[in-house]
Design a protein around this motif. Structure first.
Motif, short mmCIF file in Angstrom:
data_model
loop_
_atom_site.label_atom_id
_atom_site.label_comp_id
_atom_site.label_asym_id
_atom_site.label_seq_id
_atom_site.Cartn_x
_atom_site.Cartn_y
_atom_site.Cartn_z
N THR A 119 0.85 -1.19 0.00
CA THR A 119 0.00 0.00 0.00
C THR A 119 0.88 1.24 0.00
N SER A 120 0.31 2.35 -0.45
CA SER A 120 1.10 3.58 -0.54
C SER A 120 0.19 4.79 -0.34
N LYS A 121 0.82 5.93 -0.05
CA LYS A 121 0.11 7.20 0.07
C LYS A 121 1.13 8.32 -0.07
#
Length: 468
Positions: A280-282
């Motif tokens: 996951t990333s942000k």
């Protein structure tokens, strides 16, 4: 063939080439113990001709759908398997292996009130074959439960965090059950980290689970478990971990944001099966990309690269809770940050160590790198972290890693359908340093605390942004 750097630490995601351990569930989930194999579709039981007679066979397919009970022959296979395939097996004293096995065998009988007056360890000479024959004569036909304890004890006697004996379990009817508490601070494998400092707190709760319905949240401090304190002074109370495997656990919890203390009984019930781990990333302020990698599973490196936005200023790679996985994924991801670097060494008992190197087929990203680590970053996660630190590829922030990276394991099938995982090499860091039992130190100490978690703060990310 299994070949992976995968720790035995609970509550982490650790993947291997098939067959693979499942992403470990909480210690309270009856359906999926941390040491359980996640198997492909069942296959027919091997014919007797394909079953190893003396030692073990390297596993190339899933264990059989059904298999005979654990027998004296199973113990014999495990004994010779260790001597023939464990990296230090040829130099081991077979007497020590048999002593560990026999001690566990008799202890199991005593716990069940079935000890035998004639059960004594025979005189051992150090000859692997004659010593086995002497022990087998004493055991006779043996008892399956005690024999399983003997194999477990023999493997535990290796004192190797990558040596394990795994018995595939059938999933329960009606789906998985547990409390839904799938994260505890200070937990390492089946026990609390001896270096842990109070308090012990909950780090993750599954939505809709019994724990969630009882109002338990990440950051809640565990004051007592079934009336027993989580810490005695500054020493973790190892006995409380067993309480989390019971059908009901009574927790005395303190909410750090309010100071309120309450006691709640949590009964196991249906829980949502955990999905396979994924990246996951942000975005973070200042054009920095944050990427969380829960395990070095197959394809993990490519997932990390694909999650990066166009032309970020830097990347914060969060490896906290990463239990390890494939060494190939480690070298591939490192290849995105440097080429021509030694990442680690795999060393046989005798002879030269073999260097592992960055995968230089991966295009360089040219990005500044900050890696977040904690005491649950184990095995292949430590392999990656040490390579970053020793080669000057980035900065480590958080806490020292687990120190559970003895060497890559390979799987061997025994005649009762169980699998013995044994390292064929020992692991050294890029500077030929020992990381196993020690861990990789960080450049900047930024531990997560219960108040931080309860309030939604992340000191590791905050420190990373300060450095960038």
């Amino acid at each position: 063939m299994i070949r992976a750097l995968c720790s035995g630490i609970l509550l982490t995601a650790c993947s291997m080439s098939a067959p693979t351990p499942a992403a470990p569930q909480a210690p309270v989930a009856r359906s999926a113990p941390a040491a359980q194999l996640a198997l492909p579709a069942p296959v027919a039981r091997p014919t007797p001709a394909s079953t190893p007679a003396a030692g073990c066979a390297a596993i190339t397919a899933p264990p059989p759908e059904s298999a005979p009970p654990t027998s004296v022959n199973t113990l014999r296979q495990a004994y010779f398997c260790v001597l023939d395939n464990y990296y230090s097996g040829p130099a081991m004293d077979p007497k020590a292996l048999l002593k560990s096995a026999f001690a566990a065998y008799t202890q199991d009988l005593m716990r069940r009130g079935a000890d035998r007056a004639d059960l004594r360890l025979p005189a051992l000479t150090g000859n692997r074959d004659t010593d086995w024959d002497a022990l087998a004569k004493v055991l006779g036909t043996g008892e399956p439960a005690a024999l399983r304890a003997a194999i477990t004890g023999m493997v535990a006697g290796l004192h190797d965090n990558h040596a394990r004996w795994i018995r595939p379990a059938q999933p329960p009817q009606g789906g998985p059950e547990g409390t839904g508490i799938v994260g505890l601070s200070a937990l390492q494998g089946p026990q609390l980290d001896p270096a842990a400092r109070p308090p012990l707190y909950i780090t993750r709760v599954l939505p809709g689970s019994p724990a969630a319905k009882a109002g338990i949240r990440p950051g809640d401090i565990v004051v007592k478990v079934n009336g027993v304190p989580a810490f005695v002074g500054d020493t973790p109370n190892q006995g409380i971990t067993d309480a989390f495997t019971s059908s009901t656990v009574r927790l005395t919890l303190k909410r750090p944001t309010t100071g309120r203390t309450r006691t709640v009984d949590v009964r196991q019930g249906p829980i949502t099966p955990q999905q396979p781990p994924s990246v996951t990333s942000k975005p973070l302020p200042g054009g920095v990309a944050y990427v969380h990698l829960p395990g070095f599973f197959e394809g993990a490196a490519d997932q990390v690269i694909a999650k990066l936005p166009d032309k970020p200023k830097a990347v914060v790679l969060d490896l906290r809770g990463n239990g390890g996985g494939s060494p190939r994924e480690v070298t591939r991801l490192l290849g995105a940050f440097a080429h021509g670097k030694v990442t680690s060494y795999f060393c046989p008992l005798k002879g030269d160590c073999v260097p592992n190197r960055t995968d230089d087929t991966v295009p360089l990203l040219g990005l500044r790198l900050v890696v977040l680590t904690d005491r649950a970053c184990a095995s292949a996660c430590e392999d990656f972290s040490a390579a970053v630190k020793d080669n000057g590829l980035g900065t480590l922030v958080g806490t020292r890693t687990a120190g559970a990276v003895s060497g890559p394991s390979e799987g061997y099938l025994l005649d009762d359908g169980s699998v013995l995982l044994l390292p064929k090499f020992r692991h050294l860091g890029p500077a030929r340093e020992i990381i196993d039992t020690i861990g990789v130190p960080v450049d900047h100490h930024a531990p997560m605390t219960a108040p931080d978690l309860a309030a939604g703060r992340d000191p590791g990310v905050a420190k990373a942004l300060e450095l960038l």
